[in-house]
Design a protein around this motif. Structure first.
Motif, short mmCIF file in Angstrom:
data_model
loop_
_atom_site.label_atom_id
_atom_site.label_comp_id
_atom_site.label_asym_id
_atom_site.label_seq_id
_atom_site.Cartn_x
_atom_site.Cartn_y
_atom_site.Cartn_z
N LEU A 34 27.33 66.62 46.11
CA LEU A 34 26.67 67.23 47.26
C LEU A 34 26.24 68.67 46.97
O LEU A 34 25.12 69.07 47.30
N GLY A 35 27.13 69.43 46.35
CA GLY A 35 26.82 70.82 46.05
C GLY A 35 25.64 70.98 45.10
O GLY A 35 24.75 71.79 45.32
N GLU A 36 25.62 70.19 44.04
CA GLU A 36 24.51 70.28 43.09
C GLU A 36 23.20 69.86 43.75
O GLU A 36 22.14 70.43 43.46
N GLY A 37 23.26 68.90 44.65
CA GLY A 37 22.05 68.52 45.39
C GLY A 37 21.53 69.67 46.23
O GLY A 37 20.32 69.94 46.26
N LEU A 38 22.43 70.37 46.91
CA LEU A 38 22.03 71.52 47.72
C LEU A 38 21.49 72.65 46.85
O LEU A 38 20.50 73.29 47.21
N ILE A 39 22.12 72.89 45.72
CA ILE A 39 21.67 73.94 44.81
C ILE A 39 20.24 73.66 44.34
O ILE A 39 19.38 74.53 44.37
#
Length: 104
Positions: A34-39
């Protein structure tokens, strides 16, 4: 992107009823996804969140901070809210909200 997030969340919800008892490495893998997607989608960066900021004691959390927007997305919470709501829509709604709130 929303369709992929819904599919991932649906599979996640099939495997877990709650975060208690979830292996730490599994929890972190979902956070990273999820975090890498947001980044990548919103020019974010990983942010260390002290436990006091999260209203908790103990372990610090992770979040995504943005260059063009003030709020920080708390990736720990994205797991918990998805489990609590169990709609299969939570993760896609976070990305959708960011698209709407992100200044040009």
């Amino acid at each position: 992107m929303d369709e992929s997030l819904r599919a991932a969340e649906a599979e996640f919800l099939k495997g877990f009823a709650h975060a208690n008892g979830m292996a730490t490495d599994v929890f972190e893998e979902y956070q990273m996804y999820l975090g890498e997607g947001l980044i990548r989608a919103f020019e974010g960066r990983w942010a260390h969140l002290p436990s006091e900021l999260l209203g908790e004691t103990g372990q610090a959390g992770r979040g995504i901070a943005y260059r063009r927007m003030e709020p920080v997305d708390i990736t720990d919470g994205m797991i918990g809210f998805a489990l609590a709501e169990r709609s299969g829509e939570w993760w896609a709604s976070v990305f959708r909200s960011n698209r709407e709130l992100m200044p040009d």
